[in-house]
Design a protein around this motif. Structure first.
Motif, PDB file in Angstrom:
ATOM      1  N   LYS A  56       0.791  -1.127  -0.005  1.00 23.28           N
ATOM      2  CA  LYS A  56       0.024  -0.002   0.035  1.00 23.28           C
ATOM      3  C   LYS A  56       0.802   1.376   0.129  1.00 23.28           C
ATOM      4  CE  LYS A  56      -2.654   1.624   3.263  1.00 23.28           C
ATOM      5  NZ  LYS A  56      -3.739   1.442   4.430  1.00 23.28           N
ATOM      6  N   ILE A 112       1.251   4.003  -3.191  1.00 25.74           N
ATOM      7  CA  ILE A 112       1.181   5.503  -2.687  1.00 25.74           C
ATOM      8  C   ILE A 112       2.026   6.374  -3.255  1.00 25.74           C
ATOM      9  CG2 ILE A 112       0.793   7.240  -1.202  1.00 25.74           C
ATOM     10  CD1 ILE A 112      -1.967   5.590  -1.392  1.00 25.74           C
ATOM     11  N   LEU A 113       3.600   5.840  -2.836  1.00 27.32           N
ATOM     12  CA  LEU A 113       4.817   6.518  -3.293  1.00 27.32           C
ATOM     13  C   LEU A 113       4.977   6.514  -4.814  1.00 27.32           C
ATOM     14  CD1 LEU A 113       7.397   4.934  -0.581  1.00 27.32           C
ATOM     15  CD2 LEU A 113       6.425   7.277  -0.798  1.00 27.32           C
ATOM     16  N   LYS A 114       4.575   5.495  -5.508  1.00 26.14           N
ATOM     17  CA  LYS A 114       4.724   5.113  -6.837  1.00 26.14           C
ATOM     18  C   LYS A 114       3.480   6.259  -7.476  1.00 26.14           C
ATOM     19  CE  LYS A 114       3.105   1.788  -8.937  1.00 26.14           C
ATOM     20  NZ  LYS A 114       2.757   0.324  -9.389  1.00 26.14           N
ATOM     21  N   LEU A 115       2.537   6.258  -6.936  1.00 28.12           N
ATOM     22  CA  LEU A 115       1.430   7.174  -7.300  1.00 28.12           C
ATOM     23  C   LEU A 115       1.871   8.725  -7.463  1.00 28.12           C
ATOM     24  CD1 LEU A 115      -1.313   6.528  -9.018  1.00 28.12           C
ATOM     25  CD2 LEU A 115      -2.443   6.598  -6.881  1.00 28.12           C
ATOM     26  N   ILE A 116       2.312   9.155  -6.154  1.00 26.49           N
ATOM     27  CA  ILE A 116       2.495  10.428  -6.202  1.00 26.49           C
ATOM     28  C   ILE A 116       3.782  10.884  -6.830  1.00 26.49           C
ATOM     29  CG2 ILE A 116       1.386  10.606  -3.988  1.00 26.49           C
ATOM     30  CD1 ILE A 116       3.928  10.879  -2.342  1.00 26.49           C
ATOM     31  N   ILE A 151       5.774  -3.096  -7.959  1.00 26.26           N
ATOM     32  CA  ILE A 151       5.810  -1.882  -8.876  1.00 26.26           C
ATOM     33  C   ILE A 151       4.798  -2.003 -10.128  1.00 26.26           C
ATOM     34  CG2 ILE A 151       7.242  -0.905 -10.862  1.00 26.26           C
ATOM     35  CD1 ILE A 151       9.459  -0.754  -8.353  1.00 26.26           C
ATOM     36  N   PRO A 200      -1.474   0.923  -9.321  1.00 26.34           N
ATOM     37  CA  PRO A 200      -1.731   1.704  -8.333  1.00 26.34           C
ATOM     38  C   PRO A 200      -3.064   2.130  -7.682  1.00 26.34           C
ATOM     39  CG  PRO A 200      -0.886   3.001 -10.238  1.00 26.34           C
ATOM     40  CD  PRO A 200      -0.958   1.564 -10.581  1.00 26.34           C
ATOM     41  N   SER A 201      -3.885   1.843  -8.766  1.00 30.56           N
ATOM     42  CA  SER A 201      -5.610   2.366  -8.135  1.00 30.56           C
ATOM     43  C   SER A 201      -6.051   1.263  -7.129  1.00 30.56           C
ATOM     44  CB  SER A 201      -6.512   2.038  -9.649  1.00 30.56           C
ATOM     45  OG  SER A 201      -6.368   0.966 -10.192  1.00 30.56           O
ATOM     46  N   ALA A 255      -4.308   0.536  -4.706  1.00 34.78           N
ATOM     47  CA  ALA A 255      -4.107   1.003  -3.427  1.00 34.78           C
ATOM     48  C   ALA A 255      -5.023   2.085  -2.857  1.00 34.78           C
ATOM     49  CB  ALA A 255      -2.670   1.629  -3.481  1.00 34.78           C
ATOM     50  N   ILE A 256      -5.704   2.768  -3.750  1.00 30.66           N
ATOM     51  CA  ILE A 256      -6.568   3.935  -3.432  1.00 30.66           C
ATOM     52  C   ILE A 256      -8.258   3.314  -3.616  1.00 30.66           C
ATOM     53  CG2 ILE A 256      -4.862   5.613  -4.197  1.00 30.66           C
ATOM     54  CD1 ILE A 256      -6.671   6.255  -6.638  1.00 30.66           C
ATOM     55  N   GLY A 257      -7.995   2.002  -3.749  1.00 28.81           N
ATOM     56  CA  GLY A 257      -9.554   1.430  -3.754  1.00 28.81           C
ATOM     57  C   GLY A 257     -10.286   1.619  -4.803  1.00 28.81           C
ATOM     58  N   GLY A 258      -9.723   2.009  -5.882  1.00 32.10           N
ATOM     59  CA  GLY A 258     -10.671   2.343  -7.423  1.00 32.10           C
ATOM     60  C   GLY A 258     -11.115   1.080  -8.111  1.00 32.10           C
TER      61      GLY A 258
END
Lengths: 236, 381
Positions: free
Chosen positions: B292, B296-300, B371, B375-376, B378-381
């Protein structure tokens, strides 16, 4: 509000192939200006997060065109080499939950991205302090996320999204985990940011009570994007 | 720049330390297993190394006295002494017996040697108390691990022996404790029977045993002589089998402990493989636990390099702490084992490198998986 922040043309996203292909977004067209506060609404599973991820260059579209600022980032294929670099310089993210890094304190959570952009510690520290003061969280600099409430952490998440001075902030249901009072407070803060920092914010929400705070409402309906401008007298 | 590995470890310090110690104990077990193997090989050669003899004369057509039983007459030593190139010769006996004292049962090898001989049988570096035998009867030098004390009286056969010296780490090729007595006493013990046995033998027409037998004649060679050539000459002159020191050690390794050491060696290899798999899985799981945060790190917008650096730094530190704690653990429990455990830092270091490489691969595999994750998620999309 006449400078282009993001422009989308004929954007399509489908998953799977041939018989199992599922089209989620089918030919989206819209354009957003700098400093606009935009709501994105749609029923669950209709592709809100998918659209947000494509706008954030974190998910490759099937076809179409995305322009961020004056830069074409996607035109039937990626036009950028490093999507992460684009995100950390141009885009901020706010999620449903604050998703702060639990092992970093508030200052470190916010300064992570500017440091990654190669900014000097003195400059970064100054900006982090300014942002936290701006969000009335200046006394929480050295707290850990676990020491703050949900609402406070969500403010810190907003601070993190602002730390790299982005042109666009993509907020995926940032008020979902908050009660009505705190949700309104966060939305007001986001609106203030769009006005004062000249940042475009696209906020996914299910809460129609928050829509009057937005300049525009994007609705996903039948895989298409409908754009509705709030008239000035209706905007809170 | 913020050091993410340091921050993550600081945040979950106790968990990290417990994991490192757990991995360290596993490493420690592998190190001990390698030590058992090394100890077995070391013990096999220890007695031959301690006895300052250059050649071993044994019964013809045997691989004695350790790999095979050997009996030669004691007076053979006189004949050997006169051979060209021989500095001195002496007789020696070996007998394994079971003993008991208040500390329990144990097996010992009784070494009988001539106290007046010029050839050192007891390694003086290992004599930690008292002295060597200087009388022809009723003195004994014991191993420290038998728990006998200086001056204590021990009954062996029909006689009592006074403890005059204590050695440490003196063991037979099988790892049993050593006890040294005079050759005459050893011959009495090995070749003299009880009265009942003598009577029984006589009733069968067997006239008394020969107490003047020994298991081997050991000899020192004069400077400048080639041990192999001297051995060949003695073989031709005496019709006995003669081994040089190196040949005797090789015999011990190839004939006496070959299967046992191979067994331990195989077990050690399996244990190393299993440990590598377990440690790699621990590291892999540790990496996936951060899915998680990494998403998040990847996404930002944090780079793969920064993320990978964090994981690899944590892996290396975990490996290093495990290496330290594993070695401490191995050294703490080393003394509790009944047989010799030889812990060599080079073994531990090679093991550390192998485990570290496997761990880094496991963490890189974990990073690759994280990696590649959308990533979505991780944000529950």
């Amino acid at each position: 509000m006449d400078k282009n922040a993001i422009k989308v043309e004929n954007l399509v996203k489908s998953f799977g192939e041939a018989d199992s292909e599922v089209v989620v977004i089918d030919g989206a067209n819209f354009s957003l200006s700098k400093g606009e506060f935009v709501a994105l609404i749609a029923p669950s599973g209709s592709g809100k997060t998918t659209l947000l991820m494509m706008l954030g260059c974190a998910l490759e579209p099937t076809s179409g065109k995305i322009v961020i600022g004056d830069r074409i980032v996607y035109d039937n294929k990626w036009k950028i080499k490093d999507d992460r670099a684009l995100r950390r310089k141009k885009i901020g993210f706010i999620f449903q939950s604050h998703y702060l890094i639990p092992f970093l304190n508030i200052e470190e959570n916010i300064s992570l991205l500017p440091y990654q952009n190669g900014e000097k510690p003195k400059v970064v520290k100054q900006r982090v302090k300014e942002i936290l003061d701006y969000l009335d969280m200046g006394d929480k600099l050295y707290n850990m996320p676990s020491e703050l409430s949900g609402g406070q952490n969500q403010r810190i998440a907003i601070a993190r999204a602002l730390a790299n001075k982005p042109d666009i902030i993509l907020a995926d249901e940032p008020t979902a985990a908050l009660d009505q009072k705190r949700a309104v407070s966060v939305v007001k803060m986001l609106k203030k940011i769009t006005r004062e920092q000249d940042v475009t914010i696209i906020m996914v929400t299910h809460d129609e009570r928050l829509l009057p705070y937005c300049d525009k409402v994007l609705t996903i309906k039948d895989k298409k994007i409908l754009v509705e401008e709030n008239s000035d007298e209706h905007i809170i | 720049m913020i050091n993410l590995a340091y921050k993550d470890i600081s945040h979950s310090f106790s968990k990290f330390i417990v994991t490192a110690i757990s991995v360290g104990v596993l490493l420690g077990i592998v190190i001990i297993m390698i030590g058992v193997y090394r100890g077995m090989v070391f013990d096999a050669k220890s007695l031959v190394d301690d006895i300052k003899a250059d050649i071993w004369v044994v019964q013809q057509d045997t691989l004695g006295p350790f790999a095979q039983n050997s009996k030669v007459h004691e007076d053979l030593k006189e004949q050997i002494s006169y051979q060209n190139g021989i500095k001195s010769a002496s007789a020696i006996t070996f007998e394994t017996i079971q003993m008991q004292n208040c500390y329990g049962d144990f097996k010992v090898m009784i070494v009988g040697y001539d106290p007046l001989s010029n050839i050192d049988v007891i390694n003086m570096d290992k004599l930690i108390a008292g002295r060597t035998i200087n009388k022809q009867h009723y003195e004994i030098v014991v191993s420290k691990k038998t728990h006998y004390k200086l001056g204590e009286s021990i009954k062996l056969g029909r006689d009592y022996f006074k403890v005059v010296g204590i050695t440490k780490e003196s063991v037979s090729n099988g790892g049993d404790y050593l006890m040294f007595v005079s050759l005459k006493d050893a011959q009495m013990l090995q070749f003299t029977y009880t009265n009942e046995r003598v009577k029984s033998d006589e009733s069968r027409g067997i006239k008394g045993g020969n107490p003047h037998l020994v298991n081997a004649i050991i000899a020192e060679i004069k400077d400048g002589y080639n041990p192999k050539r001297v051995a060949t000459n003695i073989e031709e002159a005496t019709h006995k089998k003669v081994f040089t020191k190196d040949e005797q050690k090789r015999l011990l390794l190839e004939k006496v402990i070959k299967k046992s050491s191979k067994q331990i060696g195989m077990f050690t290899v399996i244990l190393i493989i299993v440990s590598i798999v377990i440690i790699a899985l621990i590291i892999y799981t540790m990496t996936l636990e951060k899915i998680k945060e990494i998403s998040i790190l990847k996404l930002i917008g944090i780079s793969n390099w920064t993320i990978s650096k964090m994981i690899v730094e944590e892996t290396v530190l975990l490996g290093f702490l495990a290496f330290i704690s594993g070695n401490i653990f191995a050294r703490l429990v080393q003394g509790a084992f009944p047989k010799r455990i030889v812990l060599e830092l080079s073994d531990a270091f090679i093991l550390f490198i192998i485990i570290l490489i496997a761990s880094i691969f496991a963490s890189l595999f974990g990073i690759y998986k994280v990696i590649k994750t959308n990533p979505s998620e991780a944000i529950g999309g």
